[in-house]
Design a protein around this motif. Structure first.
Motif, PDB file in Angstrom:
ATOM      1  N   ILE A  57       0.898  -1.186   0.115  1.00  0.00           N
ATOM      2  CA  ILE A  57       0.107  -0.110  -0.041  1.00  0.00           C
ATOM      3  C   ILE A  57       0.765   1.326   0.123  1.00  0.00           C
ATOM      4  O   ILE A  57       0.464   2.258  -0.610  1.00  0.00           O
ATOM      5  N   ARG A  58       1.905   1.162   0.762  1.00  0.00           N
ATOM      6  CA  ARG A  58       2.777   2.430   0.732  1.00  0.00           C
ATOM      7  C   ARG A  58       3.446   2.505  -0.586  1.00  0.00           C
ATOM      8  O   ARG A  58       3.512   3.702  -1.133  1.00  0.00           O
ATOM      9  N   GLU A  59       3.947   1.578  -1.385  1.00  0.00           N
ATOM     10  CA  GLU A  59       4.134   1.835  -2.622  1.00  0.00           C
ATOM     11  C   GLU A  59       3.058   2.186  -3.680  1.00  0.00           C
ATOM     12  O   GLU A  59       3.384   3.118  -4.477  1.00  0.00           O
ATOM     13  N   LEU A  60       1.923   1.715  -3.504  1.00  0.00           N
ATOM     14  CA  LEU A  60       0.765   2.065  -4.393  1.00  0.00           C
ATOM     15  C   LEU A  60       0.756   3.846  -4.082  1.00  0.00           C
ATOM     16  O   LEU A  60       0.407   4.619  -4.889  1.00  0.00           O
ATOM     17  N   TRP A  61       0.812   4.042  -2.719  1.00  0.00           N
ATOM     18  CA  TRP A  61       0.734   5.608  -2.406  1.00  0.00           C
ATOM     19  C   TRP A  61       1.715   6.514  -3.071  1.00  0.00           C
ATOM     20  O   TRP A  61       1.347   7.519  -3.526  1.00  0.00           O
ATOM     21  N   ARG A  62       3.000   6.066  -3.011  1.00  0.00           N
ATOM     22  CA  ARG A  62       4.057   6.664  -3.578  1.00  0.00           C
ATOM     23  C   ARG A  62       3.769   6.870  -5.158  1.00  0.00           C
ATOM     24  O   ARG A  62       4.127   7.820  -5.562  1.00  0.00           O
ATOM     25  N   GLU A  63       3.303   5.783  -5.815  1.00  0.00           N
ATOM     26  CA  GLU A  63       2.997   6.029  -7.258  1.00  0.00           C
ATOM     27  C   GLU A  63       1.978   7.181  -7.524  1.00  0.00           C
ATOM     28  O   GLU A  63       1.926   7.967  -8.405  1.00  0.00           O
ATOM     29  N   LEU A  64       1.000   6.989  -6.647  1.00  0.00           N
ATOM     30  CA  LEU A  64      -0.122   7.839  -6.823  1.00  0.00           C
ATOM     31  C   LEU A  64       0.285   9.295  -6.642  1.00  0.00           C
ATOM     32  O   LEU A  64      -0.070  10.379  -7.322  1.00  0.00           O
ATOM     33  N   LYS A  65       1.124   9.664  -5.623  1.00  0.00           N
ATOM     34  CA  LYS A  65       1.476  10.918  -5.233  1.00  0.00           C
ATOM     35  C   LYS A  65       2.450  11.285  -6.330  1.00  0.00           C
ATOM     36  O   LYS A  65       2.492  12.617  -6.695  1.00  0.00           O
ATOM     37  N   LYS A  66       3.297  10.414  -6.974  1.00  0.00           N
ATOM     38  CA  LYS A  66       4.144  10.787  -8.186  1.00  0.00           C
ATOM     39  C   LYS A  66       3.375  11.124  -9.386  1.00  0.00           C
ATOM     40  O   LYS A  66       3.704  12.071 -10.124  1.00  0.00           O
ATOM     41  N   SER A  67       2.412  10.381  -9.598  1.00  0.00           N
ATOM     42  CA  SER A  67       1.461  10.744 -10.710  1.00  0.00           C
ATOM     43  C   SER A  67       0.903  12.174 -10.608  1.00  0.00           C
ATOM     44  O   SER A  67       0.784  12.897 -11.420  1.00  0.00           O
ATOM     45  N   LYS A  68       0.525  12.379  -9.211  1.00  0.00           N
ATOM     46  CA  LYS A  68      -0.116  13.912  -9.027  1.00  0.00           C
ATOM     47  C   LYS A  68       0.748  14.937  -9.057  1.00  0.00           C
ATOM     48  O   LYS A  68       0.458  15.983  -9.747  1.00  0.00           O
ATOM     49  N   LYS A  69       2.090  14.659  -8.681  1.00  0.00           N
ATOM     50  CA  LYS A  69       3.013  15.729  -9.131  1.00  0.00           C
ATOM     51  C   LYS A  69       3.266  15.776 -10.401  1.00  0.00           C
ATOM     52  O   LYS A  69       3.497  17.125 -11.062  1.00  0.00           O
ATOM     53  N   GLU A  70       3.403  14.639 -11.281  1.00  0.00           N
ATOM     54  CA  GLU A  70       3.863  14.897 -12.686  1.00  0.00           C
ATOM     55  C   GLU A  70       2.554  15.509 -13.280  1.00  0.00           C
ATOM     56  O   GLU A  70       2.898  16.311 -14.415  1.00  0.00           O
ATOM     57  N   LEU A  71       1.395  15.309 -12.659  1.00  0.00           N
ATOM     58  CA  LEU A  71       0.242  15.883 -13.587  1.00  0.00           C
ATOM     59  C   LEU A  71      -0.056  17.362 -13.371  1.00  0.00           C
ATOM     60  O   LEU A  71      -0.888  18.091 -13.975  1.00  0.00           O
ATOM     61  N   GLY A  72       0.589  17.971 -12.196  1.00  0.00           N
ATOM     62  CA  GLY A  72       0.497  19.178 -11.828  1.00  0.00           C
ATOM     63  C   GLY A  72      -0.840  19.390 -11.058  1.00  0.00           C
ATOM     64  O   GLY A  72      -1.315  20.441 -10.948  1.00  0.00           O
ATOM     65  N   ILE A  73      -1.284  18.371 -10.527  1.00  0.00           N
ATOM     66  CA  ILE A  73      -2.637  18.780  -9.538  1.00  0.00           C
ATOM     67  C   ILE A  73      -2.243  19.161  -8.443  1.00  0.00           C
ATOM     68  O   ILE A  73      -1.424  18.719  -7.544  1.00  0.00           O
ATOM     69  N   GLY A  74      -3.111  20.386  -8.198  1.00  0.00           N
ATOM     70  CA  GLY A  74      -2.848  20.894  -6.814  1.00  0.00           C
ATOM     71  C   GLY A  74      -1.914  21.859  -6.836  1.00  0.00           C
ATOM     72  O   GLY A  74      -1.435  22.799  -5.559  1.00  0.00           O
ATOM     73  N   ALA A  75      -1.033  22.147  -7.595  1.00  0.00           N
ATOM     74  CA  ALA A  75      -0.038  22.963  -7.694  1.00  0.00           C
ATOM     75  C   ALA A  75      -0.288  24.586  -7.876  1.00  0.00           C
ATOM     76  O   ALA A  75      -1.569  24.626  -8.745  1.00  0.00           O
ATOM     77  N   PRO A  76       0.127  25.371  -7.421  1.00  0.00           N
ATOM     78  CA  PRO A  76      -0.304  26.693  -7.554  1.00  0.00           C
ATOM     79  C   PRO A  76      -0.190  26.939  -9.400  1.00  0.00           C
ATOM     80  O   PRO A  76       0.402  26.427 -10.161  1.00  0.00           O
TER      81      PRO A  76
END
Length: 81
Positions: A57-76
């Motif tokens: 689950i920790r690895e799945l979470w890391r992948e989701l966070k990486k996806s969010k960052k790469e897609l620029g979701i939640g960034a200013p």
């Protein structure tokens, strides 16, 4: 639902403002939730131990966070591409 794939991997309709990156992230989030459910079921059923479940689950979470960052979701707005 006659298709086994639809039953095993249901996909909910996207409800937010349409932008390609949010649509992709929504799909990633649904996949994350589905996989976490499988890991929990394996742990509950005694097929894997709690440490293995936690690590998966920790690895799945890391992948989701990486996806969010790469897609620029939640960034200013000035940091989004």
């Amino acid at each position: 639902m006659t298709d086994k794939s639809e039953f095993l991997h249901p996909i909910s309709k996207y409800q937010g403002e349409f932008k390609p990156e949010t649509l992709v992230f929504n799909a990633n989030l649904q996949e994350f939730a589905q996989k976490v459910g499988y890991v929990c079921a394996l742990e509950t059923g005694g097929k894997i131990n709690s440490n293995q479940a936690y690590q998966q689950i920790r690895e799945l979470w890391r992948e989701l966070k990486k996806s969010k960052k790469e897609l620029g979701i939640g960034a200013p707005p000035d940091q989004q591409e």
